[in-house]
Design a protein around this motif. Sequence first.
Motif, PDB file in Angstrom:
ATOM      1  N   ALA A  21      12.761  26.111  -4.356  1.00  0.00           N
ATOM      2  CA  ALA A  21      11.317  26.302  -4.144  1.00  0.00           C
ATOM      3  C   ALA A  21      10.521  25.237  -4.890  1.00  0.00           C
ATOM      4  O   ALA A  21       9.528  24.708  -4.360  1.00  0.00           O
ATOM      5  CB  ALA A  21      10.907  27.707  -4.604  1.00  0.00           C
ATOM      6  N   TRP A  22      10.946  24.912  -6.097  1.00  0.00           N
ATOM      7  CA  TRP A  22      10.271  23.868  -6.877  1.00  0.00           C
ATOM      8  C   TRP A  22      10.370  22.518  -6.178  1.00  0.00           C
ATOM      9  O   TRP A  22       9.374  21.788  -6.054  1.00  0.00           O
ATOM     10  CB  TRP A  22      10.878  23.810  -8.270  1.00  0.00           C
ATOM     11  CG  TRP A  22      10.343  22.707  -9.131  1.00  0.00           C
ATOM     12  CD1 TRP A  22       9.077  22.599  -9.646  1.00  0.00           C
ATOM     13  CD2 TRP A  22      11.050  21.556  -9.587  1.00  0.00           C
ATOM     14  NE1 TRP A  22       8.956  21.449 -10.389  1.00  0.00           N
ATOM     15  CE2 TRP A  22      10.152  20.791 -10.380  1.00  0.00           C
ATOM     16  CE3 TRP A  22      12.353  21.106  -9.429  1.00  0.00           C
ATOM     17  CZ2 TRP A  22      10.530  19.595 -10.982  1.00  0.00           C
ATOM     18  CZ3 TRP A  22      12.730  19.912 -10.027  1.00  0.00           C
ATOM     19  CH2 TRP A  22      11.821  19.164 -10.792  1.00  0.00           C
ATOM     20  N   ALA A  25       8.190  22.575  -2.986  1.00  0.00           N
ATOM     21  CA  ALA A  25       6.771  22.515  -3.300  1.00  0.00           C
ATOM     22  C   ALA A  25       6.376  21.100  -3.726  1.00  0.00           C
ATOM     23  O   ALA A  25       5.328  20.588  -3.308  1.00  0.00           O
ATOM     24  CB  ALA A  25       6.433  23.517  -4.399  1.00  0.00           C
ATOM     25  N   ARG A  26       7.198  20.465  -4.531  1.00  0.00           N
ATOM     26  CA  ARG A  26       6.918  19.093  -4.960  1.00  0.00           C
ATOM     27  C   ARG A  26       6.917  18.132  -3.779  1.00  0.00           C
ATOM     28  O   ARG A  26       6.186  17.141  -3.774  1.00  0.00           O
ATOM     29  CB  ARG A  26       7.950  18.634  -5.985  1.00  0.00           C
ATOM     30  CG  ARG A  26       7.800  19.265  -7.356  1.00  0.00           C
ATOM     31  CD  ARG A  26       8.645  18.535  -8.375  1.00  0.00           C
ATOM     32  NE  ARG A  26       8.199  17.167  -8.557  1.00  0.00           N
ATOM     33  CZ  ARG A  26       8.884  16.242  -9.247  1.00  0.00           C
ATOM     34  NH1 ARG A  26      10.052  16.556  -9.802  1.00  0.00           N
ATOM     35  NH2 ARG A  26       8.422  15.019  -9.389  1.00  0.00           N
ATOM     36  N   TRP A  30       5.252  23.645   1.455  1.00  0.00           N
ATOM     37  CA  TRP A  30       4.789  24.869   0.796  1.00  0.00           C
ATOM     38  C   TRP A  30       5.212  26.138   1.509  1.00  0.00           C
ATOM     39  O   TRP A  30       5.513  27.147   0.859  1.00  0.00           O
ATOM     40  CB  TRP A  30       3.265  24.827   0.642  1.00  0.00           C
ATOM     41  CG  TRP A  30       2.837  23.857  -0.408  1.00  0.00           C
ATOM     42  CD1 TRP A  30       2.389  22.571  -0.221  1.00  0.00           C
ATOM     43  CD2 TRP A  30       2.858  24.068  -1.821  1.00  0.00           C
ATOM     44  NE1 TRP A  30       2.121  21.979  -1.430  1.00  0.00           N
ATOM     45  CE2 TRP A  30       2.397  22.872  -2.432  1.00  0.00           C
ATOM     46  CE3 TRP A  30       3.212  25.137  -2.636  1.00  0.00           C
ATOM     47  CZ2 TRP A  30       2.285  22.721  -3.803  1.00  0.00           C
ATOM     48  CZ3 TRP A  30       3.093  24.995  -4.011  1.00  0.00           C
ATOM     49  CH2 TRP A  30       2.643  23.806  -4.581  1.00  0.00           C
ATOM     50  N   ALA A  33       8.804  26.650   0.627  1.00  0.00           N
ATOM     51  CA  ALA A  33       8.901  27.023  -0.783  1.00  0.00           C
ATOM     52  C   ALA A  33       8.568  28.488  -0.978  1.00  0.00           C
ATOM     53  O   ALA A  33       9.242  29.199  -1.749  1.00  0.00           O
ATOM     54  CB  ALA A  33       7.966  26.157  -1.624  1.00  0.00           C
ATOM     55  N   LEU A  34       7.549  28.968  -0.275  1.00  0.00           N
ATOM     56  CA  LEU A  34       7.178  30.379  -0.377  1.00  0.00           C
ATOM     57  C   LEU A  34       8.291  31.269   0.165  1.00  0.00           C
ATOM     58  O   LEU A  34       8.625  32.301  -0.433  1.00  0.00           O
ATOM     59  CB  LEU A  34       5.874  30.629   0.378  1.00  0.00           C
ATOM     60  CG  LEU A  34       5.373  32.080   0.399  1.00  0.00           C
ATOM     61  CD1 LEU A  34       5.170  32.612  -1.005  1.00  0.00           C
ATOM     62  CD2 LEU A  34       4.081  32.190   1.211  1.00  0.00           C
ATOM     63  N   GLN A  80       8.972  26.044   8.431  1.00  0.00           N
ATOM     64  CA  GLN A  80       9.026  24.770   7.720  1.00  0.00           C
ATOM     65  C   GLN A  80       9.948  23.800   8.452  1.00  0.00           C
ATOM     66  O   GLN A  80       9.656  22.605   8.564  1.00  0.00           O
ATOM     67  CB  GLN A  80       9.509  24.985   6.292  1.00  0.00           C
ATOM     68  CG  GLN A  80       9.443  23.746   5.410  1.00  0.00           C
ATOM     69  CD  GLN A  80       8.009  23.331   5.119  1.00  0.00           C
ATOM     70  OE1 GLN A  80       7.267  24.060   4.493  1.00  0.00           O
ATOM     71  NE2 GLN A  80       7.624  22.146   5.575  1.00  0.00           N
ATOM     72  N   TRP A 185      17.543  23.160   1.696  1.00  0.00           N
ATOM     73  CA  TRP A 185      16.822  22.058   1.037  1.00  0.00           C
ATOM     74  C   TRP A 185      17.392  20.709   1.487  1.00  0.00           C
ATOM     75  O   TRP A 185      16.644  19.787   1.803  1.00  0.00           O
ATOM     76  CB  TRP A 185      16.934  22.192  -0.485  1.00  0.00           C
ATOM     77  CG  TRP A 185      16.472  20.974  -1.210  1.00  0.00           C
ATOM     78  CD1 TRP A 185      15.184  20.590  -1.463  1.00  0.00           C
ATOM     79  CD2 TRP A 185      17.297  19.938  -1.754  1.00  0.00           C
ATOM     80  NE1 TRP A 185      15.161  19.385  -2.125  1.00  0.00           N
ATOM     81  CE2 TRP A 185      16.450  18.961  -2.318  1.00  0.00           C
ATOM     82  CE3 TRP A 185      18.675  19.745  -1.832  1.00  0.00           C
ATOM     83  CZ2 TRP A 185      16.931  17.825  -2.939  1.00  0.00           C
ATOM     84  CZ3 TRP A 185      19.155  18.605  -2.441  1.00  0.00           C
ATOM     85  CH2 TRP A 185      18.281  17.659  -2.989  1.00  0.00           C
TER      86      TRP A 185
END
Length: 202
Positions: A21-22, A25-26, A30, A33-34, A80, A185
């Motif tokens: 998630a980090w 988000a980076r 988003w 990540a959520l 996403q 990811w």
Amino acid sequence: MPAPHYALSEALIVFAALWVAWKMARGGGWLGALGVAIFGFAAGIGVIRFGFGRIEELADFHQAFAQIGGATAMALVALQCCMGGMKMWSGWRLGLALALDVATLLAGLLVPSATVPLFLAWLIVGAIACAMLAAPSVKLRLLRAAVFASFLVNVLLIRRSPLLSMDTSWHMYHTLIALWLIGVWWVLVKGSDRAQPAQHNL
């Protein structure tokens, strides 16, 4: 009754979810990540439930959140993927994506039995979207889709498998979820890299 060690593989999901998630988000992803964070929160409930002896007290809440949150989280991650990697839509497309996820959440709350077909439907959408990410070869497209779709194999063959003991099935299932999160990811980062035009220094 499940033993405290059941919290260990739940904790793997929590750590994997926090990291993924980090990173998402980076990178600007988003919604993904959520979704990953919701998976992690569900596992966090399991850590508290088993690790702190709240097995019976949190059983119903854990199950309900895992089912409803799982469908909602899968919708976010799949959307996403539909965005083509670490990107965010804007305007009406972002509004549509949020509306679809809210609809998934409401459907799960109002009709709990709908969570499984919703989860599977979004899993299929995500796998198809991963296969459509820009790639230099069909092999890579298929690999991305297979990584995303592997969650279904985990559900069908590992979760509550009659060939495995309850303890082994539990830990394998949750360990594979943690690996799946990392795999998503990888899929999205690679998809984003391939989808972006190359930049050259002048």
